[in-house]
Design a protein around this motif. Structure first.
Motif, PDB file in Angstrom:
ATOM      1  N   GLU A 128      34.299  55.835   6.192  1.00  0.00           N
ATOM      2  CA  GLU A 128      35.003  56.506   7.255  1.00  0.00           C
ATOM      3  C   GLU A 128      33.844  57.422   7.979  1.00  0.00           C
ATOM      4  N   SER A 129      33.291  58.196   7.505  1.00  0.00           N
ATOM      5  CA  SER A 129      32.331  59.215   8.190  1.00  0.00           C
ATOM      6  C   SER A 129      31.219  58.219   8.666  1.00  0.00           C
ATOM      7  N   HIS A 130      30.774  57.638   7.930  1.00  0.00           N
ATOM      8  CA  HIS A 130      29.430  56.727   8.470  1.00  0.00           C
ATOM      9  C   HIS A 130      29.869  55.790   9.288  1.00  0.00           C
ATOM     10  N   THR A 131      31.033  55.216   9.403  1.00  0.00           N
ATOM     11  CA  THR A 131      31.498  54.266  10.546  1.00  0.00           C
ATOM     12  C   THR A 131      31.632  55.119  11.721  1.00  0.00           C
ATOM     13  N   GLY A 132      32.296  56.137  11.780  1.00  0.00           N
ATOM     14  CA  GLY A 132      32.489  57.297  12.963  1.00  0.00           C
ATOM     15  C   GLY A 132      31.228  57.547  13.602  1.00  0.00           C
ATOM     16  N   THR A 133      30.026  57.944  12.662  1.00  0.00           N
ATOM     17  CA  THR A 133      28.831  58.286  13.278  1.00  0.00           C
ATOM     18  C   THR A 133      28.164  57.033  14.057  1.00  0.00           C
ATOM     19  N   VAL A 134      28.124  55.865  13.333  1.00  0.00           N
ATOM     20  CA  VAL A 134      27.409  54.737  13.848  1.00  0.00           C
ATOM     21  C   VAL A 134      28.037  54.235  15.221  1.00  0.00           C
ATOM     22  N   VAL A 135      29.141  54.160  15.036  1.00  0.00           N
ATOM     23  CA  VAL A 135      30.110  53.421  16.319  1.00  0.00           C
ATOM     24  C   VAL A 135      30.044  54.741  17.355  1.00  0.00           C
ATOM     25  N   ALA A 136      29.961  55.904  17.385  1.00  0.00           N
ATOM     26  CA  ALA A 136      29.873  56.692  18.441  1.00  0.00           C
ATOM     27  C   ALA A 136      28.554  56.846  18.760  1.00  0.00           C
ATOM     28  N   ASN A 137      27.464  56.678  17.956  1.00  0.00           N
ATOM     29  CA  ASN A 137      26.042  56.742  18.494  1.00  0.00           C
ATOM     30  C   ASN A 137      25.839  55.322  19.426  1.00  0.00           C
ATOM     31  N   GLU A 138      26.468  54.313  18.740  1.00  0.00           N
ATOM     32  CA  GLU A 138      26.127  53.194  19.636  1.00  0.00           C
ATOM     33  C   GLU A 138      27.091  53.183  20.945  1.00  0.00           C
ATOM     34  N   ARG A 164      32.889  62.819  16.443  1.00  0.00           N
ATOM     35  CA  ARG A 164      32.708  64.230  17.235  1.00  0.00           C
ATOM     36  C   ARG A 164      31.239  64.940  16.755  1.00  0.00           C
ATOM     37  N   ALA A 165      30.844  64.804  15.648  1.00  0.00           N
ATOM     38  CA  ALA A 165      29.634  65.689  15.366  1.00  0.00           C
ATOM     39  C   ALA A 165      28.634  64.736  15.817  1.00  0.00           C
ATOM     40  N   ALA A 166      28.695  63.563  15.714  1.00  0.00           N
ATOM     41  CA  ALA A 166      27.415  62.707  16.431  1.00  0.00           C
ATOM     42  C   ALA A 166      27.412  62.656  18.120  1.00  0.00           C
ATOM     43  N   GLN A 167      28.656  62.670  18.507  1.00  0.00           N
ATOM     44  CA  GLN A 167      28.631  62.468  20.018  1.00  0.00           C
ATOM     45  C   GLN A 167      29.918  63.448  20.542  1.00  0.00           C
ATOM     46  N   PRO A 168      29.676  64.376  20.605  1.00  0.00           N
ATOM     47  CA  PRO A 168      30.841  65.431  20.904  1.00  0.00           C
ATOM     48  C   PRO A 168      31.456  65.099  22.636  1.00  0.00           C
ATOM     49  N   ASP A 169      30.511  64.525  23.351  1.00  0.00           N
ATOM     50  CA  ASP A 169      31.076  64.394  24.881  1.00  0.00           C
ATOM     51  C   ASP A 169      31.862  63.082  25.024  1.00  0.00           C
ATOM     52  N   LEU A 170      32.085  62.330  23.787  1.00  0.00           N
ATOM     53  CA  LEU A 170      32.685  61.059  24.160  1.00  0.00           C
ATOM     54  C   LEU A 170      34.061  61.554  23.685  1.00  0.00           C
ATOM     55  N   PRO A 171      35.245  61.145  24.394  1.00  0.00           N
ATOM     56  CA  PRO A 171      36.647  61.593  24.297  1.00  0.00           C
ATOM     57  C   PRO A 171      37.050  60.783  23.317  1.00  0.00           C
ATOM     58  N   ARG A 172      38.195  61.298  22.717  1.00  0.00           N
ATOM     59  CA  ARG A 172      38.576  61.051  21.298  1.00  0.00           C
ATOM     60  C   ARG A 172      39.973  61.165  21.342  1.00  0.00           C
ATOM     61  N   GLY A 173      40.877  60.213  20.705  1.00  0.00           N
ATOM     62  CA  GLY A 173      42.349  60.154  20.551  1.00  0.00           C
ATOM     63  C   GLY A 173      42.634  59.858  19.021  1.00  0.00           C
ATOM     64  N   LEU A 174      43.617  60.650  18.680  1.00  0.00           N
ATOM     65  CA  LEU A 174      44.182  60.276  17.085  1.00  0.00           C
ATOM     66  C   LEU A 174      45.309  59.544  17.198  1.00  0.00           C
ATOM     67  N   LEU A 175      45.171  58.234  16.403  1.00  0.00           N
ATOM     68  CA  LEU A 175      46.228  57.365  16.328  1.00  0.00           C
ATOM     69  C   LEU A 175      47.511  57.714  15.195  1.00  0.00           C
ATOM     70  N   LEU A 176      48.427  57.724  15.368  1.00  0.00           N
ATOM     71  CA  LEU A 176      49.598  58.121  14.486  1.00  0.00           C
ATOM     72  C   LEU A 176      50.501  57.280  14.315  1.00  0.00           C
ATOM     73  N   ASP A 177      51.006  56.811  13.227  1.00  0.00           N
ATOM     74  CA  ASP A 177      52.109  56.095  12.988  1.00  0.00           C
ATOM     75  C   ASP A 177      53.371  56.795  12.579  1.00  0.00           C
ATOM     76  N   ALA A 178      53.153  57.907  12.353  1.00  0.00           N
ATOM     77  CA  ALA A 178      54.285  59.216  11.936  1.00  0.00           C
ATOM     78  C   ALA A 178      53.611  60.351  12.253  1.00  0.00           C
ATOM     79  N   LEU A 179      54.834  61.174  12.749  1.00  0.00           N
ATOM     80  CA  LEU A 179      54.233  62.559  12.996  1.00  0.00           C
ATOM     81  C   LEU A 179      54.727  63.539  11.700  1.00  0.00           C
TER      82      LEU A 179
END
Length: 251
Positions: A128-138, A164-179
């Motif tokens: 999870e964390s590694h994928t978030g970092t690599v995708v954000a950097n790319e 967020r840690a890798a690329q804080p300036d890229l906008p992010r959204g949280l996906l939710l299937d339940a609240l």
């Protein structure tokens, strides 16, 4: 510097083609993006994960069987093996031989045509964390000269935190299937600008709560007219749909 994406500056169109063209073409392929574009869509959603050698590519499932000629966990294979798979025949003979899409290929396609992209970070379990970092950097590298950045989303808070840690300036959204009890607080803690919810979760109360907290409100996956009109009437900001043949984004 481009203006930061936030509740006051939201440059994305309302209508978003799910996985390129919904169900009209093999999902998450270049052929799907091209078909979605022919139906008038200018923003697309796709799923991005990593190959064994850290190449970002498009695939929804953790495994290959449903949408390709491959077998097993996709993230366990290097890109040179994945690139040779057939990701079109499962859908229909017209798309036989369509390959899995490298993330960079899709990025270049969107940038060349001034299309907008919602990148769902879809990690192989355990990465999870590694994928978030690599995708954000790319994403940051590829969109470095673009006026509007892609929107990074995920169901996984670890992936979003790493992005967020890798690329804080890229906008992010949280996906939710339940609240859950702390749905707004979780999105705030991740520095998100948007909430992307199962469309059934939005009503007058939840939309008001999200907007009061400063979030844009998007919905997946909206495939009928009544639901789309209800969400528009509620004042939500984005509709992700499979029905690119039914909804006209230019109207």
């Amino acid at each position: 510097m481009p203006e930061p994406v936030n509740a006051d500056h939201w440059p994305y169109p309302r209508w978003v083609a799910h996985r390129g063209a919904g169900k009209l073409a093999p999902e998450n392929t270049l052929a799907a993006f091209e078909l979605g574009a022919r139906h008038g869509y200018r923003m697309f959603e796709c799923d991005v994960k990593l190959s064994a050698d850290d190449r970002p590519f498009l695939l929804h499932d953790a495994t290959l069987e449903r949408t390709s000629s491959g077998q097993g966990v996709a993230g366990a294979l290097p890109w040179d093996v994945l690139a040779r798979l057939d990701a079109g025949s499962w859908h229909s003979p017209a798309f036989a031989g369509e390959p899995l899409a490298a993330f960079e290929r899709i990025a270049r396609y969107c940038l060349d045509h001034a299309y907008f992209l919602n990148i769902e970070i879809k990690p192989t379990p355990g990465l999870e964390s590694h994928t978030g970092t690599v995708v954000a950097n790319e994403a940051a590298r590829l969109w470095q000269n673009a006026a509007v950045p892609p929107l990074l989303t995920s169901f996984d808070p670890l992936a979003l935190q790493a992005a967020r840690a890798a690329q804080p300036d890229l906008p992010r959204g949280l996906l939710l299937d339940a609240l859950g009890e702390h749905w707004l607080e979780t999105a705030q803690a991740l520095g998100c600008v948007a909430l992307v919810c199962n469309y059934r979760l939005w009503n007058a109360d939840t939309v008001a709560q999200a907007k009061k907290a400063g979030f844009k409100t998007l919905s997946y996956t909206v495939n009928d007219e009544a639901s789309a009109q209800r969400l528009i009437a509620l004042g939500t900001d984005g509709i992700i749909t499979d029905r690119v043949d039914a909804f006209r984004p230019d109207l």
